[in-house]
Design a protein around this motif. Structure first.
Motif, PDB file in Angstrom:
ATOM      1  N   PRO A   1       4.967   9.147   7.773  1.00 28.56           N
ATOM      2  CA  PRO A   1       5.339   8.284   6.650  1.00 28.56           C
ATOM      3  C   PRO A   1       6.834   8.193   6.337  1.00 28.56           C
ATOM      4  CG  PRO A   1       3.311   9.419   6.127  1.00 28.56           C
ATOM      5  CD  PRO A   1       3.782   9.973   7.453  1.00 28.56           C
ATOM      6  N   PRO A   2       7.624   9.287   6.391  1.00 28.62           N
ATOM      7  CA  PRO A   2       9.039   9.145   6.059  1.00 28.62           C
ATOM      8  C   PRO A   2       9.813   8.235   7.017  1.00 28.62           C
ATOM      9  CG  PRO A   2       8.388  11.458   6.025  1.00 28.62           C
ATOM     10  CD  PRO A   2       7.271  10.699   6.654  1.00 28.62           C
ATOM     11  N   TYR A   3       9.252   7.991   8.205  1.00 24.01           N
ATOM     12  CA  TYR A   3       9.971   7.233   9.227  1.00 24.01           C
ATOM     13  C   TYR A   3       9.367   5.856   9.479  1.00 24.01           C
ATOM     14  CZ  TYR A   3      11.859  11.876  10.180  1.00 24.01           C
ATOM     15  OH  TYR A   3      12.460  13.105  10.066  1.00 24.01           O
ATOM     16  N   GLN A   4       8.430   5.450   8.646  1.00 24.19           N
ATOM     17  CA  GLN A   4       7.783   4.157   8.851  1.00 24.19           C
ATOM     18  C   GLN A   4       8.700   3.010   8.426  1.00 24.19           C
ATOM     19  OE1 GLN A   4       3.904   4.313   7.023  1.00 24.19           O
ATOM     20  NE2 GLN A   4       3.123   5.743   8.537  1.00 24.19           N
ATOM     21  N   ARG A   5       8.371   1.810   8.919  1.00 20.68           N
ATOM     22  CA  ARG A   5       9.101   0.583   8.620  1.00 20.68           C
ATOM     23  C   ARG A   5      10.521   0.615   9.190  1.00 20.68           C
ATOM     24  NH1 ARG A   5       6.121  -2.474   5.531  1.00 20.68           N
ATOM     25  NH2 ARG A   5       7.857  -3.880   5.046  1.00 20.68           N
ATOM     26  N   LYS A   6      10.708   1.372  10.269  1.00 22.62           N
ATOM     27  CA  LYS A   6      12.014   1.439  10.925  1.00 22.62           C
ATOM     28  C   LYS A   6      11.928   1.037  12.400  1.00 22.62           C
ATOM     29  CE  LYS A   6      13.707   5.100   7.856  1.00 22.62           C
ATOM     30  NZ  LYS A   6      14.286   6.467   7.777  1.00 22.62           N
ATOM     31  N   GLY A   7      10.778   0.546  12.828  1.00 16.39           N
ATOM     32  CA  GLY A   7      10.627   0.088  14.202  1.00 16.39           C
ATOM     33  C   GLY A   7      10.153   1.138  15.183  1.00 16.39           C
ATOM     34  N   TYR A   8       9.864   2.357  14.694  1.00 11.10           N
ATOM     35  CA  TYR A   8       9.460   3.414  15.612  1.00 11.10           C
ATOM     36  C   TYR A   8       8.068   3.182  16.198  1.00 11.10           C
ATOM     37  CZ  TYR A   8      13.486   6.184  14.102  1.00 11.10           C
ATOM     38  OH  TYR A   8      14.754   6.622  13.847  1.00 11.10           O
ATOM     39  N   GLY A   9       7.188   2.561  15.427  1.00 10.78           N
ATOM     40  CA  GLY A   9       5.838   2.301  15.925  1.00 10.78           C
ATOM     41  C   GLY A   9       5.856   1.415  17.160  1.00 10.78           C
ATOM     42  N   LYS A  10       6.589   0.291  17.079  1.00 16.16           N
ATOM     43  CA  LYS A  10       6.678  -0.611  18.240  1.00 16.16           C
ATOM     44  C   LYS A  10       7.425   0.057  19.391  1.00 16.16           C
ATOM     45  CE  LYS A  10       6.144  -5.106  15.982  1.00 16.16           C
ATOM     46  NZ  LYS A  10       6.105  -4.734  14.571  1.00 16.16           N
TER      47      LYS A  10
ATOM     48  N   GLU B   1       0.802  -1.207   0.000  1.00 18.57           N
ATOM     49  CA  GLU B   1       0.000   0.000   0.000  1.00 18.57           C
ATOM     50  C   GLU B   1       0.839   1.263   0.000  1.00 18.57           C
ATOM     51  OE1 GLU B   1      -3.143   0.192   2.759  1.00 18.57           O
ATOM     52  OE2 GLU B   1      -3.971  -1.738   2.230  1.00 18.57           O
ATOM     53  N   GLN B   2       2.161   1.146  -0.138  1.00 20.73           N
ATOM     54  CA  GLN B   2       2.966   2.347  -0.275  1.00 20.73           C
ATOM     55  C   GLN B   2       2.656   2.972  -1.627  1.00 20.73           C
ATOM     56  OE1 GLN B   2       7.014   1.239   0.240  1.00 20.73           O
ATOM     57  NE2 GLN B   2       6.835   0.996   2.451  1.00 20.73           N
ATOM     58  N   ASN B   3       2.563   4.287  -1.660  1.00 21.34           N
ATOM     59  CA  ASN B   3       2.217   4.931  -2.918  1.00 21.34           C
ATOM     60  C   ASN B   3       3.193   6.040  -3.260  1.00 21.34           C
ATOM     61  OD1 ASN B   3       1.403   6.675  -0.906  1.00 21.34           O
ATOM     62  ND2 ASN B   3      -0.358   7.429  -2.047  1.00 21.34           N
ATOM     63  N   GLY B   4       4.454   5.885  -2.847  1.00 12.60           N
ATOM     64  CA  GLY B   4       5.451   6.873  -3.213  1.00 12.60           C
ATOM     65  C   GLY B   4       5.116   8.242  -2.684  1.00 12.60           C
ATOM     66  N   SER B   5       4.660   8.295  -1.417  1.00  9.79           N
ATOM     67  CA  SER B   5       4.048   9.516  -0.919  1.00  9.79           C
ATOM     68  C   SER B   5       5.019  10.488  -0.291  1.00  9.79           C
ATOM     69  CB  SER B   5       2.970   9.160   0.107  1.00  9.79           C
ATOM     70  OG  SER B   5       3.542   8.470   1.195  1.00  9.79           O
ATOM     71  N   THR B   6       6.286  10.138  -0.182  1.00 12.46           N
ATOM     72  CA  THR B   6       7.221  10.987   0.537  1.00 12.46           C
ATOM     73  C   THR B   6       8.447  11.269  -0.300  1.00 12.46           C
ATOM     74  OG1 THR B   6       6.503   9.930   2.587  1.00 12.46           O
ATOM     75  CG2 THR B   6       8.499  11.249   2.682  1.00 12.46           C
ATOM     76  N   THR B   7       8.843  12.533  -0.340  1.00 11.62           N
ATOM     77  CA  THR B   7      10.104  12.876  -0.981  1.00 11.62           C
ATOM     78  C   THR B   7      10.919  13.720  -0.026  1.00 11.62           C
ATOM     79  OG1 THR B   7       9.069  14.811  -1.997  1.00 11.62           O
ATOM     80  CG2 THR B   7       9.193  12.828  -3.325  1.00 11.62           C
ATOM     81  N   ALA B   8      12.232  13.525  -0.072  1.00 12.97           N
ATOM     82  CA  ALA B   8      13.122  14.315   0.767  1.00 12.97           C
ATOM     83  C   ALA B   8      13.570  15.536  -0.022  1.00 12.97           C
ATOM     84  CB  ALA B   8      14.337  13.480   1.180  1.00 12.97           C
ATOM     85  N   ILE B   9      13.524  16.698   0.622  1.00 11.89           N
ATOM     86  CA  ILE B   9      13.942  17.933  -0.020  1.00 11.89           C
ATOM     87  C   ILE B   9      15.380  18.207   0.389  1.00 11.89           C
ATOM     88  CG2 ILE B   9      13.477  20.397  -0.236  1.00 11.89           C
ATOM     89  CD1 ILE B   9      10.596  19.759   0.579  1.00 11.89           C
ATOM     90  N   THR B  10      16.288  18.168  -0.566  1.00 13.24           N
ATOM     91  CA  THR B  10      17.697  18.334  -0.266  1.00 13.24           C
ATOM     92  C   THR B  10      18.012  19.802  -0.073  1.00 13.24           C
ATOM     93  OG1 THR B  10      18.336  18.574  -2.575  1.00 13.24           O
ATOM     94  CG2 THR B  10      18.183  16.338  -1.730  1.00 13.24           C
ATOM     95  N   ASP B  11      19.219  20.075   0.421  1.00 10.26           N
ATOM     96  CA  ASP B  11      19.625  21.459   0.645  1.00 10.26           C
ATOM     97  C   ASP B  11      19.612  22.264  -0.646  1.00 10.26           C
ATOM     98  OD1 ASP B  11      19.959  20.944   3.288  1.00 10.26           O
ATOM     99  OD2 ASP B  11      22.099  20.490   3.124  1.00 10.26           O
TER     100      ASP B  11
ATOM    101  N   GLY C   1       9.798  19.913   7.690  1.00 12.19           N
ATOM    102  CA  GLY C   1      11.241  19.743   7.731  1.00 12.19           C
ATOM    103  C   GLY C   1      11.789  19.511   6.331  1.00 12.19           C
ATOM    104  N   ARG C   2      12.558  18.462   6.171  1.00 11.10           N
ATOM    105  CA  ARG C   2      13.152  18.200   4.853  1.00 11.10           C
ATOM    106  C   ARG C   2      12.314  17.259   3.993  1.00 11.10           C
ATOM    107  NH1 ARG C   2      16.760  13.760   4.264  1.00 11.10           N
ATOM    108  NH2 ARG C   2      16.746  12.302   6.010  1.00 11.10           N
ATOM    109  N   TYR C   3      11.080  16.998   4.416  1.00  2.00           N
ATOM    110  CA  TYR C   3      10.226  16.075   3.669  1.00  2.00           C
ATOM    111  C   TYR C   3       8.983  16.754   3.104  1.00  2.00           C
ATOM    112  CZ  TYR C   3      12.972  12.235   5.603  1.00  2.00           C
ATOM    113  OH  TYR C   3      13.994  11.384   5.947  1.00  2.00           O
ATOM    114  N   GLU C   4       8.642  16.353   1.905  1.00  2.80           N
ATOM    115  CA  GLU C   4       7.331  16.655   1.333  1.00  2.80           C
ATOM    116  C   GLU C   4       6.552  15.354   1.338  1.00  2.80           C
ATOM    117  OE1 GLU C   4       6.316  17.254  -3.063  1.00  2.80           O
ATOM    118  OE2 GLU C   4       6.370  19.306  -2.312  1.00  2.80           O
ATOM    119  N   ILE C   5       5.358  15.377   1.947  1.00  2.00           N
ATOM    120  CA  ILE C   5       4.615  14.145   2.208  1.00  2.00           C
ATOM    121  C   ILE C   5       3.204  14.242   1.636  1.00  2.00           C
ATOM    122  CG2 ILE C   5       3.938  12.494   3.985  1.00  2.00           C
ATOM    123  CD1 ILE C   5       5.808  14.026   5.930  1.00  2.00           C
TER     124      ILE C   5
END
Length: 444
Positions: free
Chosen positions: A315-324, A10-20, A179-183
């Motif tokens: 969303p940018p931080y999902q699937r990294k264990g933060y939820g648990k 169900e990921q839909n490419g919803s997050t992009t990181a905005i670089t400097d 921050g540095r993300y567009e979501i």
């Protein structure tokens, strides 16, 4: 109950990181490919005219049809809303659709060329009668009544539910910059009326004030002196930090957080009275400040033993264990309070998965190490997990038998090993020695 970890399907490419440099780079793995025009999915003008004259177009709200998604494949959708394009536009309308195979978070506006008009169905959902109110509802609406409630633990009645669904059926904000993300957002959030014409909002990642234009955010950031959430830091381990924010002391921040969170939470209504809640903000820290990863909230006083009201990993931080990690943290606070806890219901699909995974891992670890018999009451005292949640989890694993009028845990080592292997790794651990916190006490 909120978003914790999104399944890859169900990921839909919803997050992009905005670089400097101002460019954008992908922050989500396994993104579906962008939409591309396909000759077999694009209709000639004469064919569209034929459909229009035949009464097929424009499509009515409620119509079911096949739609080409970002993976290039066609999926069944239901038309939720439509809007007229400019008079010169070739397609006349664009349509807001719900992909019936997936969660509502993937609902989106699509162009006519993405729809396979030969597959159009206008069958209305089969009606079922609500035995309590006598009102006719679709199966979908009946299911939603079982899942949805407003803060204050009151279930929505059928009429209120229909009004709520009608009001929130279309996302009002398409994207946010934080921050540095567009979501890309997932759901409707009831921002004040002056933001009705905004498809994108810009958030200060520290105070969570939101603005309509990038220039406003840039001016704000020059004046904002916050570099972390406006509360007490109660945990710091490595680069991870947790702040406790009192909704009564920091009302504007609490309300802004709720506006932001509602963009990614489906089953919760917005907190208006944030005075009654504490917010626990998890951050990743660097030399620029403490950047919000996710949060959970809890009532200051809960008669139902709720130790968590809402939970969200951005969303940018999902699937990294933060939820648990957030779930585990909520139980560590319960242990400090000397209470057992349970999350406020209903749990979202993602919330249910994350909680079940957490409960399984914690309980199996104890059963594997423990010598001799252990009761559900003892497990509850050790973990601060409510007895009903323990019983339900162990029954789901076939580790409970009913003998002589009582539940008995059957902890065969081989069965435990099999379940532990299926549960996967435990993820981030809460270092309790780094938790500096005392339970909330109302000041007189």
């Amino acid at each position: 109950m909120g978003s914790i970890d999104t399944p890859k399907s169900e990921q839909n490419g919803s997050t992009t990181a905005i670089t400097d440099a101002g460019a954008k780079s992908s922050a989500v793995d396994s993104m579906p490919p962008p939409l591309t025009k396909q000759s077999n999915g694009t209709m000639a003008e004469t064919e569209i005219s034929k459909k229009r004259k035949g009464g097929v177009l424009p499509l009515e709200v409620g119509t079911r049809v096949m739609c080409r998604w970002r993976d290039g494949k066609y999926h069944p959708v239901k038309v939720i809303e439509r809007r007229k394009l400019s008079p010169s536009a070739f397609s006349d309308y664009e349509y807001y659709v719900h992909y019936t195979e997936f969660n509502r978070r993937l609902d989106e506006w699509v162009k006519l060329e993405q729809l396979e008009l030969d597959s159009v169905e206008t069958v209305v959902d089969e009606k079922v009668e609500d035995k309590v109110t006598g009102l006719k509802m679709t199966r979908h609406q009946k299911r939603k009544i079982d899942e949805t409630h407003v803060e204050g633990h009151e279930e929505l009645d059928a009429a209120s539910l229909r009004e709520h669904e009608e009001f929130t059926k279309v996302k009002n904000i398409a994207t946010i910059e934080l921050g540095r993300y567009e979501i890309e957002t997932w759901y409707f959030s009831p921002f004040p009326p002056e933001y009705n014409d905004c498809s994108k909002l810009y958030f200060c990642e520290f105070c969570l004030n939101f603005m309509k234009r990038k220039e406003q955010l840039q001016r704000h950031m020059k004046k904002c002196d916050l570099k972390h959430p406006p509360g007490d830091e109660i945990y710091r381990s490595g680069t991870l930090s947790m702040f406790e924010v009192d909704g009564k002391k920091n009302k504007v921040y609490g309300q802004n957080l709720c506006y932001l969170a509602k963009l990614f939470l489906d089953h919760k209504t917005l907190y208006y009275d944030v005075d009654l809640f504490l917010f626990y903000i998890l951050c990743e820290c660097d030399d620029r400040g403490c950047h919000m990863v996710g949060y959970f909230s809890k009532e200051k006083h809960s008669e139902e033993s709720y130790n968590l009201a809402c939970i969200l990993t951005l969303p940018p931080y999902q699937r990294k264990g933060y939820g648990k990690f957030l779930i585990a943290f909520s139980y560590e606070l319960s242990k400090k309070e000397g209470k057992v806890g349970t999350p406020e219901r209903p749990l979202s699909d993602l919330g249910q998965l994350s909680y079940r995974g957490y409960w399984i891992r914690v309980l199996l670890d104890i059963l594997k190490k423990h010598k001799g018999n252990i009761s559900i009451k003892e497990l509850s005292d050790m973990t601060a997990i409510k007895a009903e949640d323990i019983l339900g989890t162990l029954q789901g694993l076939d580790l409970i038998q009913y003998r002589k009028g009582q539940h008995v845990i059957c902890a065969d080592p081989k069965v435990l090993d099999r379940h532990l292997k299926a549960a996967g790794r435990g993820g981030l651990e809460v270092d309790v020695s780094k938790l500096i916190w005392t339970p909330y006490r109302e000041q007189g």
